[in-house]
Design a protein around this motif. Structure first.
Motif, short mmCIF file in Angstrom:
data_model
loop_
_atom_site.label_atom_id
_atom_site.label_comp_id
_atom_site.label_asym_id
_atom_site.label_seq_id
_atom_site.Cartn_x
_atom_site.Cartn_y
_atom_site.Cartn_z
N LYS A 136 0.83 -1.21 0.00
CA LYS A 136 0.00 0.00 0.00
C LYS A 136 0.86 1.26 0.00
CE LYS A 136 -3.72 -2.25 2.62
NZ LYS A 136 -4.46 -2.24 3.91
N LEU A 137 1.94 1.25 0.80
CA LEU A 137 2.82 2.41 0.87
C LEU A 137 3.53 2.66 -0.46
CD1 LEU A 137 4.11 4.67 2.54
CD2 LEU A 137 5.86 3.03 3.25
N ILE A 138 3.94 1.60 -1.11
CA ILE A 138 4.62 1.76 -2.41
C ILE A 138 3.68 2.41 -3.42
CG2 ILE A 138 5.57 0.47 -4.37
CD1 ILE A 138 6.73 -1.51 -2.34
N ILE A 139 2.42 2.01 -3.41
CA ILE A 139 1.45 2.63 -4.32
C ILE A 139 1.26 4.10 -3.97
CG2 ILE A 139 -0.95 2.59 -5.08
CD1 ILE A 139 0.76 0.30 -6.15
N ASP A 140 1.23 4.42 -2.67
CA ASP A 140 1.11 5.83 -2.26
C ASP A 140 2.31 6.64 -2.75
OD1 ASP A 140 -1.28 5.30 -1.01
OD2 ASP A 140 -0.39 5.01 0.99
N ILE A 141 3.50 6.07 -2.63
CA ILE A 141 4.71 6.76 -3.09
C ILE A 141 4.65 6.99 -4.60
CG2 ILE A 141 7.21 6.52 -3.38
CD1 ILE A 141 7.27 5.04 -0.70
#
Length: 369
Positions: free
Chosen positions: A344-349
């Motif tokens: 999820k964090l990678i997609i946010d980045i």
């Protein structure tokens, strides 16, 4: 006791055949039929009795269905053993119709006792599995944690050892060994046995140390030397570790005491470090904004902690890219949750980069330009 039923003196039941009277042969045949009937009755009614006592369906299954044959054999042959000893005792009575050759008197009770001992050991050995269900019955959330799994593994190993030891004593007794002399002999040769079994003794005390110190429990991911994997069983002699390749490593418990054990399951947090390669042509202000927004996303994330130690900043520049280092600490319960939150964090980045018009460096794309 007036003795067994006594036929007339001239009855054919008193005739001898290979050292047995016909009466004795009929009695032995009756005992065989009785063993079969008692075994069937035990297999038929024991489940009914146990089901009225035991409420857990899992325990009922393992105590009744998985062990009813061994229990029936033990009850049937045990009753036959008792009646055979009564018959042998009755042989000393004057006028007794029971007669057996000395060989039968010596070996028949021993054979029956041997069968009873083996059947009881098999029955008890199968009952060891109910430890898991008993613990589950008293568990409030119906989910076994690592400590409970470790307790189950240790209890099952201990019970199996006790059953085998006690069963071996009864089997030795049924085979005519003098237990007093045997124990005395063990005392004399105890030193030699201890030296021969020093590895097993070391493993046993290693298991005790593991259970008392609890450097890990069932379900923990550990590293021991070159071995790494999840602890699935802690036995009296060995500990079983399932690796990431789904193989099982059998680790002697003595090694666990003498070798440093790295327990990944006791981590208070999970550190994640990565490096992003931004296109060298990216705007400097946009890169600063990108780092600030990524760091803010990390700090406000519900599954991260140690905000003061987390960072997102440019660390290096080259002819082709700007390198941004990211460091954060996950507060998750396991690897599955960590992978989910990281995705999820990678997609946010990625979304932040797209919003600021920043592209990631790809050497293959630049070579085509």
């Amino acid at each position: 006791m007036n003795g067994l039923w006594e036929p007339a003196a001239d009855s054919t039941l008193r005739d001898e055949f290979f050292g047995f009277t016909n009466f004795t042969l009929l009695a032995i045949l009756g005992l065989l039929v009785m063993i079969f009937i008692v075994r069937l009755l035990t297999m038929r009614f024991a489940p009914t009795v146990l089901r009225t006592i035991i409420r857990s369906e899992a325990i009922k299954s393992k105590t009744v269905q998985d062990s009813d044959k061994a229990l029936g054999t033990a009850v049937g042959v045990g009753l036959a053993y008792f009646l055979v000893t009564v018959m042998i005792d009755d042989m000393s009575r004057v006028g007794s119709p029971v007669l057996m050759p000395d060989l039968a008197v010596s070996f028949l009770p021993s054979i029956l006792q041997f069968i009873v001992a083996i059947a009881v050991v098999v029955w008890a050995f199968r009952l060891v599995n109910i430890v898991h269900d008993v613990v589950m019955m008293f568990d409030s959330d119906d989910q076994l944690d690592g400590t409970e799994k470790t307790l189950i593994s240790a209890l099952q190993s201990t019970l199996r050892f006790i059953i085998i030891f006690v069963g071996a004593v009864f089997v030795a007794d049924s085979m005519g060994f003098d237990l007093t002399s045997l124990i005395a002999g063990l005392g004399i040769s105890g030193l030699a046995l201890a030296l021969a079994a020093k590895d097993s003794i070391s493993n046993f005390f290693g298991a005790i140390t593991v259970l008392l110190d609890r450097p890990f429990k069932v379900g923990d991911w550990i590293s021991v030397g070159t071995a790494e994997g999840e602890v699935i069983e802690i036995n009296l002699r060995t500990t079983l570790i399932r690796t990431s390749a789904d193989t099982i490593i059998t680790m002697p418990n003595a090694n666990l005491v003498n070798t440093p054990v790295e327990n990944w399951g006791k981590r208070r947090w999970r550190r994640w470090q990565t490096q992003l390669h931004l296109d060298i042509n990216a705007d400097g202000d946009a890169v600063n904004t990108f780092c600030e927004r990524v760091l803010k996303t990390i700090e406000s994330h519900p599954k991260t902690l140690k905000e003061d130690a987390s960072f997102c900043q440019v660390s290096m520049i080259s002819a082709t890219s700007l390198d941004v280092d990211i460091n954060l600490y996950w507060d998750v319960s396991g690897g599955v949750e960590e992978r989910q939150e990281r995705a999820k964090l990678i997609i946010d980045i990625k979304n932040i980069a797209e919003d600021l018009g920043i592209e990631f460096y790809d050497g293959r794309v630049r070579q085509q330009r």
